[in-house]
Design a protein around this motif. Structure first.
Motif, PDB file in Angstrom:
ATOM      1  N   SER A  10       0.809  -1.224   0.000  1.00  0.00           N
ATOM      2  CA  SER A  10       0.000   0.000   0.000  1.00  0.00           C
ATOM      3  C   SER A  10       0.840   1.271   0.000  1.00  0.00           C
ATOM      4  O   SER A  10       0.579   2.189  -0.764  1.00  0.00           O
ATOM      5  N   PHE A  11       1.816   1.326   0.883  1.00  0.00           N
ATOM      6  CA  PHE A  11       2.558   2.566   1.064  1.00  0.00           C
ATOM      7  C   PHE A  11       3.888   2.595   0.328  1.00  0.00           C
ATOM      8  O   PHE A  11       4.392   3.659   0.017  1.00  0.00           O
ATOM      9  N   GLY A  12       4.471   1.419   0.098  1.00  0.00           N
ATOM     10  CA  GLY A  12       5.762   1.391  -0.579  1.00  0.00           C
ATOM     11  C   GLY A  12       6.837   2.041   0.275  1.00  0.00           C
ATOM     12  O   GLY A  12       6.761   2.057   1.491  1.00  0.00           O
ATOM     13  N   GLY A  13       7.841   2.587  -0.352  1.00  0.00           N
ATOM     14  CA  GLY A  13       8.917   3.261   0.375  1.00  0.00           C
ATOM     15  C   GLY A  13       9.950   2.292   0.922  1.00  0.00           C
ATOM     16  O   GLY A  13      11.121   2.404   0.612  1.00  0.00           O
ATOM     17  N   LEU A  14       9.519   1.349   1.706  1.00  0.00           N
ATOM     18  CA  LEU A  14      10.408   0.337   2.268  1.00  0.00           C
ATOM     19  C   LEU A  14      10.022  -1.030   1.723  1.00  0.00           C
ATOM     20  O   LEU A  14       8.929  -1.223   1.205  1.00  0.00           O
ATOM     21  N   SER A  15      10.916  -1.977   1.891  1.00  0.00           N
ATOM     22  CA  SER A  15      10.634  -3.332   1.421  1.00  0.00           C
ATOM     23  C   SER A  15       9.803  -4.101   2.450  1.00  0.00           C
ATOM     24  O   SER A  15       9.647  -3.666   3.599  1.00  0.00           O
ATOM     25  N   LEU A  16       9.300  -5.236   2.047  1.00  0.00           N
ATOM     26  CA  LEU A  16       8.551  -6.104   2.954  1.00  0.00           C
ATOM     27  C   LEU A  16       9.419  -6.512   4.135  1.00  0.00           C
ATOM     28  O   LEU A  16       8.968  -6.500   5.287  1.00  0.00           O
ATOM     29  N   GLY A  17      10.660  -6.843   3.880  1.00  0.00           N
ATOM     30  CA  GLY A  17      11.562  -7.239   4.956  1.00  0.00           C
ATOM     31  C   GLY A  17      11.783  -6.116   5.961  1.00  0.00           C
ATOM     32  O   GLY A  17      11.853  -6.363   7.165  1.00  0.00           O
TER      33      GLY A  17
END
Length: 72
Positions: free
Chosen positions: A46-53
């Motif tokens: 939804s927000f992106g910016g950072l990775s799932l990890g």
């Protein structure tokens, strides 16, 4: 005693990082996610910016800190 505490914190951080990497690899390979990782997965989509990890690492740290405050 202090060395033991430092070692425990270092090992905990390493374990959380390895867990986050494992979940990120499993999700990237399209093998699915477990309920515990669904919140960071949705936030990452939804927000992106950072990775799932990264989101999983942040959530895991927050969970560890909240457990620590409850036990004190």
């Amino acid at each position: 005693m202090k060395n033991n505490l430092v070692l425990r914190w270092v090992l905990t951080i390493i374990a959380v990082i390895l867990n986050a990497l494992g979940v990120a690899f499993i999700t990237t390979a399209a093998l699915g996610t477990v309920p515990a990782t669904s919140i960071p997965h949705v936030i990452a989509l939804s927000f992106g910016g950072l990775s799932l990890g990264s989101y999983l690492f942040i959530l895991s740290c927050l969970q560890i800190l909240s457990e620590r405050k409850q036990s004190v």
